[in-house]
Design a protein around this motif. Structure first.
Motif, PDB file in Angstrom:
ATOM      1  N   MET A   1       0.847  -1.182   0.000  1.00  0.00           N
ATOM      2  CA  MET A   1       0.000   0.000   0.000  1.00  0.00           C
ATOM      3  C   MET A   1       0.888   1.239   0.000  1.00  0.00           C
ATOM      4  N   ILE A   2       0.408   2.276  -0.672  1.00  0.00           N
ATOM      5  CA  ILE A   2       1.096   3.555  -0.768  1.00  0.00           C
ATOM      6  C   ILE A   2       0.268   4.593  -0.009  1.00  0.00           C
ATOM      7  N   LEU A   3       0.930   5.371   0.853  1.00  0.00           N
ATOM      8  CA  LEU A   3       0.283   6.469   1.571  1.00  0.00           C
ATOM      9  C   LEU A   3       0.766   7.784   0.973  1.00  0.00           C
ATOM     10  N   VAL A   4      -0.149   8.718   0.785  1.00  0.00           N
ATOM     11  CA  VAL A   4       0.182  10.025   0.213  1.00  0.00           C
ATOM     12  C   VAL A   4      -0.364  11.094   1.142  1.00  0.00           C
ATOM     13  N   THR A   5       0.478  12.094   1.459  1.00  0.00           N
ATOM     14  CA  THR A   5       0.025  13.249   2.236  1.00  0.00           C
ATOM     15  C   THR A   5       0.422  14.521   1.495  1.00  0.00           C
ATOM     16  N   GLY A   6      -0.280  15.569   1.776  1.00  0.00           N
ATOM     17  CA  GLY A   6       0.052  16.870   1.199  1.00  0.00           C
ATOM     18  C   GLY A   6      -0.919  17.905   1.723  1.00  0.00           C
ATOM     19  N   SER A   7      -0.564  19.161   1.558  1.00  0.00           N
ATOM     20  CA  SER A   7      -1.486  20.210   1.984  1.00  0.00           C
ATOM     21  C   SER A   7      -1.364  21.408   1.066  1.00  0.00           C
ATOM     22  N   ILE A   8      -2.428  22.199   1.077  1.00  0.00           N
ATOM     23  CA  ILE A   8      -2.444  23.456   0.336  1.00  0.00           C
ATOM     24  C   ILE A   8      -2.976  24.539   1.266  1.00  0.00           C
ATOM     25  N   LEU A   9      -2.534  25.742   1.044  1.00  0.00           N
ATOM     26  CA  LEU A   9      -3.010  26.894   1.799  1.00  0.00           C
ATOM     27  C   LEU A   9      -3.802  27.761   0.831  1.00  0.00           C
ATOM     28  N   ALA A  10      -5.104  27.823   1.058  1.00  0.00           N
ATOM     29  CA  ALA A  10      -5.991  28.558   0.154  1.00  0.00           C
ATOM     30  C   ALA A  10      -5.936  30.055   0.423  1.00  0.00           C
ATOM     31  N   CYS A  11      -6.123  30.838  -0.629  1.00  0.00           N
ATOM     32  CA  CYS A  11      -6.313  32.283  -0.464  1.00  0.00           C
ATOM     33  C   CYS A  11      -7.637  32.469   0.275  1.00  0.00           C
ATOM     34  N   GLU A  12      -7.659  33.391   1.204  1.00  0.00           N
ATOM     35  CA  GLU A  12      -8.849  33.571   2.040  1.00  0.00           C
ATOM     36  C   GLU A  12     -10.107  33.825   1.211  1.00  0.00           C
ATOM     37  N   ASP A  13      -9.991  34.649   0.183  1.00  0.00           N
ATOM     38  CA  ASP A  13     -11.169  34.984  -0.623  1.00  0.00           C
ATOM     39  C   ASP A  13     -11.587  33.865  -1.574  1.00  0.00           C
ATOM     40  N   ALA A  14     -10.782  32.809  -1.674  1.00  0.00           N
ATOM     41  CA  ALA A  14     -11.097  31.701  -2.575  1.00  0.00           C
ATOM     42  C   ALA A  14     -11.347  30.404  -1.819  1.00  0.00           C
ATOM     43  N   PHE A  15     -11.331  30.453  -0.482  1.00  0.00           N
ATOM     44  CA  PHE A  15     -11.392  29.220   0.300  1.00  0.00           C
ATOM     45  C   PHE A  15     -12.602  28.358  -0.053  1.00  0.00           C
ATOM     46  N   ASP A  16     -13.777  28.931  -0.103  1.00  0.00           N
ATOM     47  CA  ASP A  16     -14.983  28.135  -0.364  1.00  0.00           C
ATOM     48  C   ASP A  16     -14.902  27.417  -1.699  1.00  0.00           C
ATOM     49  N   ASP A  17     -14.425  28.105  -2.730  1.00  0.00           N
ATOM     50  CA  ASP A  17     -14.279  27.489  -4.046  1.00  0.00           C
ATOM     51  C   ASP A  17     -13.208  26.401  -4.036  1.00  0.00           C
ATOM     52  N   VAL A  18     -12.100  26.659  -3.347  1.00  0.00           N
ATOM     53  CA  VAL A  18     -11.027  25.672  -3.259  1.00  0.00           C
ATOM     54  C   VAL A  18     -11.526  24.430  -2.524  1.00  0.00           C
ATOM     55  N   LEU A  19     -12.214  24.624  -1.411  1.00  0.00           N
ATOM     56  CA  LEU A  19     -12.739  23.485  -0.659  1.00  0.00           C
ATOM     57  C   LEU A  19     -13.712  22.684  -1.515  1.00  0.00           C
ATOM     58  N   ARG A  20     -14.577  23.351  -2.228  1.00  0.00           N
ATOM     59  CA  ARG A  20     -15.532  22.663  -3.106  1.00  0.00           C
ATOM     60  C   ARG A  20     -14.784  21.838  -4.153  1.00  0.00           C
ATOM     61  N   SER A  21     -13.758  22.418  -4.760  1.00  0.00           N
ATOM     62  CA  SER A  21     -12.953  21.694  -5.752  1.00  0.00           C
ATOM     63  C   SER A  21     -12.267  20.486  -5.126  1.00  0.00           C
ATOM     64  N   CYS A  22     -11.750  20.659  -3.910  1.00  0.00           N
ATOM     65  CA  CYS A  22     -11.073  19.555  -3.217  1.00  0.00           C
ATOM     66  C   CYS A  22     -12.041  18.415  -2.931  1.00  0.00           C
ATOM     67  N   LEU A  23     -13.234  18.755  -2.473  1.00  0.00           N
ATOM     68  CA  LEU A  23     -14.224  17.725  -2.172  1.00  0.00           C
ATOM     69  C   LEU A  23     -14.648  16.979  -3.437  1.00  0.00           C
ATOM     70  N   GLU A  24     -14.805  17.698  -4.541  1.00  0.00           N
ATOM     71  CA  GLU A  24     -15.131  17.046  -5.816  1.00  0.00           C
ATOM     72  C   GLU A  24     -13.998  16.126  -6.251  1.00  0.00           C
ATOM     73  N   HIS A  25     -12.761  16.589  -6.090  1.00  0.00           N
ATOM     74  CA  HIS A  25     -11.586  15.784  -6.442  1.00  0.00           C
ATOM     75  C   HIS A  25     -11.535  14.511  -5.597  1.00  0.00           C
ATOM     76  N   VAL A  26     -11.788  14.645  -4.306  1.00  0.00           N
ATOM     77  CA  VAL A  26     -11.776  13.487  -3.403  1.00  0.00           C
ATOM     78  C   VAL A  26     -12.849  12.485  -3.820  1.00  0.00           C
ATOM     79  N   GLU A  27     -14.058  12.954  -4.056  1.00  0.00           N
ATOM     80  CA  GLU A  27     -15.147  12.043  -4.440  1.00  0.00           C
ATOM     81  C   GLU A  27     -14.832  11.313  -5.745  1.00  0.00           C
TER      82      GLU A  27
END
Length: 98
Positions: A1-27
């Motif tokens: 098994m392979i484990l992957v970690t990473g993080s991103i720091l969203a621009c404050e004014d774009a957080f909601d859009d970034v989170l939505r994109s991340c959730l779509e990517h995860v799904e």
């Protein structure tokens, strides 16, 4: 098994859009062959930081994931909406158990 970690720091004014994109990517990613788990979490110390934790069956499944057009489009969509990325870290679960 392979484990992957990473993080991103969203621009404050774009957080909601970034989170939505991340959730779509995860799904979408969870439906890919070889995906054991794929999650995104909001950092409790810095709510603009999103942390990814993924488990893949093997290296071939992970390579296929990064080659999927949806993954490429997701990464491209973050441009201009994030301040930084921690970089992806990849671990072999066998090495961690030792």
């Amino acid at each position: 098994m392979i484990l992957v970690t990473g993080s991103i720091l969203a621009c404050e004014d774009a957080f909601d859009d970034v989170l939505r994109s991340c959730l779509e990517h995860v799904e979408r990613s969870r439906k890919e062959p070889g995906c054991i788990s794929h999650d995104v979490h909001v950092d409790c110390q810095n709510p603009m930081r999103l942390f990814f934790f993924e488990q893949w069956a093997d290296e071939a499944a992970l390579r296929a994931h990064f080659a999927v057009e949806g993954t490429k489009a997701f990464i491209k969509s973050l441009k201009g909406r994030i301040v930084e990325t921690s970089g992806t870290k990849i671990y072999r679960a066998e090495a961690i158990r030792r």
